[in-house]
Scaffold this motif. Structure first.
Motif, mmCIF file in Angstrom:
data_model
loop_
_atom_site.group_PDB
_atom_site.id
_atom_site.type_symbol
_atom_site.label_atom_id
_atom_site.label_comp_id
_atom_site.label_asym_id
_atom_site.label_seq_id
_atom_site.Cartn_x
_atom_site.Cartn_y
_atom_site.Cartn_z
ATOM 1 N N SER A 185 2.294 -10.665 5.044
ATOM 2 C CA SER A 185 2.298 -9.488 5.451
ATOM 3 C C SER A 185 3.259 -8.696 4.662
ATOM 4 N N HIS A 186 3.278 -7.427 4.513
ATOM 5 C CA HIS A 186 4.370 -6.499 3.747
ATOM 6 C C HIS A 186 4.224 -5.189 4.592
ATOM 7 N N THR A 187 5.317 -4.339 4.079
ATOM 8 C CA THR A 187 5.668 -3.129 4.689
ATOM 9 C C THR A 187 5.680 -2.166 3.232
ATOM 10 N N VAL A 225 6.743 1.929 2.353
ATOM 11 C CA VAL A 225 7.135 3.179 2.694
ATOM 12 C C VAL A 225 7.338 4.275 1.585
ATOM 13 N N CYS A 249 -2.602 0.585 2.251
ATOM 14 C CA CYS A 249 -2.452 -1.016 2.309
ATOM 15 C C CYS A 249 -3.529 -1.741 3.021
ATOM 16 N N THR A 271 9.097 -1.104 -0.786
ATOM 17 C CA THR A 271 8.272 -2.108 -0.260
ATOM 18 C C THR A 271 9.095 -3.342 0.232
#
Length: 70
Positions: free
Chosen positions: A2-4, A6, A48, A14
């Protein structure tokens, strides 16, 4: 994996799985950091998936993608 991601007025940030956040190694990044390859490029939109990210530049015709490629 998983990743985020913004998007702010200051840039694209990230954290998470390295390949999904735009870094060529297998580390996990716990802190939001700027994507180095996009430094100085104004991004207008992001999208994403589980293991990939897309960034659309304000300049017409420029789309950047990265991820696990599997």
């Amino acid at each position: 994996s998983s990743h985020t991601v913004v998007l702010t007025d200051e840039g694209l940030y990230t954290c998470g799985n390295a390949m999904a956040v735009g870094r060529p190694n297998s580390f996990i990044f716990d802190v939001l950091t700027v994507v180095p390859a996009l430094s100085g490029i104004e991004i207008s939109a992001i999208a994403c998936g589980a293991d990939h990210t897309l960034a659309v530049a304000r300049v017409a015709g420029m789309v950047f993608t990265w991820g696990l490629n599997d």
